[in-house]
Design an enzyme around this catalytic site. Structure first.
Site, PDB file in Angstrom:
ATOM      1  N   SER A 194       0.366  51.888  46.878  1.00 19.06           N
ATOM      2  CA  SER A 194       0.480  51.370  48.242  1.00 19.06           C
ATOM      3  C   SER A 194       1.669  50.449  48.489  1.00 19.06           C
ATOM      4  O   SER A 194       2.473  50.184  47.613  1.00 19.06           O
ATOM      5  CB  SER A 194      -0.794  50.660  48.665  1.00 19.06           C
ATOM      6  OG  SER A 194      -0.927  49.468  47.928  1.00 19.06           O
ATOM      7  N   TYR A 215       0.258  54.188  51.485  1.00 20.97           N
ATOM      8  CA  TYR A 215      -0.616  53.643  52.525  1.00 20.97           C
ATOM      9  C   TYR A 215      -0.476  52.131  52.576  1.00 20.97           C
ATOM     10  O   TYR A 215      -0.015  51.492  51.633  1.00 20.97           O
ATOM     11  CB  TYR A 215      -2.072  54.060  52.302  1.00 20.97           C
ATOM     12  CG  TYR A 215      -2.639  53.574  50.992  1.00 20.97           C
ATOM     13  CD1 TYR A 215      -3.307  52.354  50.904  1.00 20.97           C
ATOM     14  CD2 TYR A 215      -2.513  54.328  49.832  1.00 20.97           C
ATOM     15  CE1 TYR A 215      -3.817  51.893  49.707  1.00 20.97           C
ATOM     16  CE2 TYR A 215      -3.023  53.880  48.638  1.00 20.97           C
ATOM     17  CZ  TYR A 215      -3.675  52.666  48.572  1.00 20.97           C
ATOM     18  OH  TYR A 215      -4.171  52.208  47.378  1.00 20.97           O
ATOM     19  N   LYS A 232       7.913  52.062  63.610  1.00 23.72           N
ATOM     20  CA  LYS A 232       8.636  51.840  62.364  1.00 23.72           C
ATOM     21  C   LYS A 232       9.085  50.395  62.274  1.00 23.72           C
ATOM     22  O   LYS A 232       9.290  49.717  63.287  1.00 23.72           O
ATOM     23  CB  LYS A 232       9.820  52.785  62.200  1.00 23.72           C
ATOM     24  CG  LYS A 232      10.998  52.543  63.110  1.00 23.72           C
ATOM     25  CD  LYS A 232      12.113  53.531  62.763  1.00 23.72           C
ATOM     26  CE  LYS A 232      13.337  53.312  63.610  1.00 23.72           C
ATOM     27  NZ  LYS A 232      14.468  54.112  63.151  1.00 23.72           N
TER      28      LYS A 232
END
Length: 122
Positions: free
Chosen positions: A25, A58, A9
């Site tokens: 995205s 994404y 992360k």
């Protein structure tokens, strides 16, 4: 059996841009992608600290060194420029892989410069 586990992360990144007229995205600076071991096209979950929004999208590669975090398409409606976000990736792992795998946590400052990369401790 496999388990869906935290892979990496980027913690408390700052949204630097939002582009509603792009096809979906999140664009992430290549340096940040490398630090978090993210790949182009990889699914990520975005958590907006400012407003509580949580959504998936994404990864698109951003220019190295620009420190860009840009939400594109519909995701641009989920955050404002200046919001703090957590970008989370997951991976499916076997029990054997879990024994040795350590997720990476990339801590950034208010300008998306990497302050520290550490192993996640739950």
């Amino acid at each position: 059996m496999t388990f869906e586990m935290l892979y990496s992360k980027i913690h408390r990144a700052v949204v630097s841009d939002a582009n509603l007229n792009y096809i979906g995205s999140i664009t992430i600076d290549r340096d940040l992608m490398d630090a978090a071991k993210l790949r182009v096209g990889q699914k990520v979950e975005i958590v907006n600290i400012n407003n509580g929004e949580r959504f998936s999208t994404y990864v698109i590669e951003g220019a190295r060194g620009k420190k860009e975090i840009c939400l594109n398409g519909a995701a641009a409606r989920k955050a404002e420029i200046g919001d703090r976000v957590i970008i989370i990736s997951y991976a499916s792992m076997s029990e054997e892989e879990l024994e040795s795998f350590k997720p990476s946590v990339v801590l950034v400052d208010e300008n998306n410069h990497i302050e520290e990369i550490r192993d996640f401790v739950g």
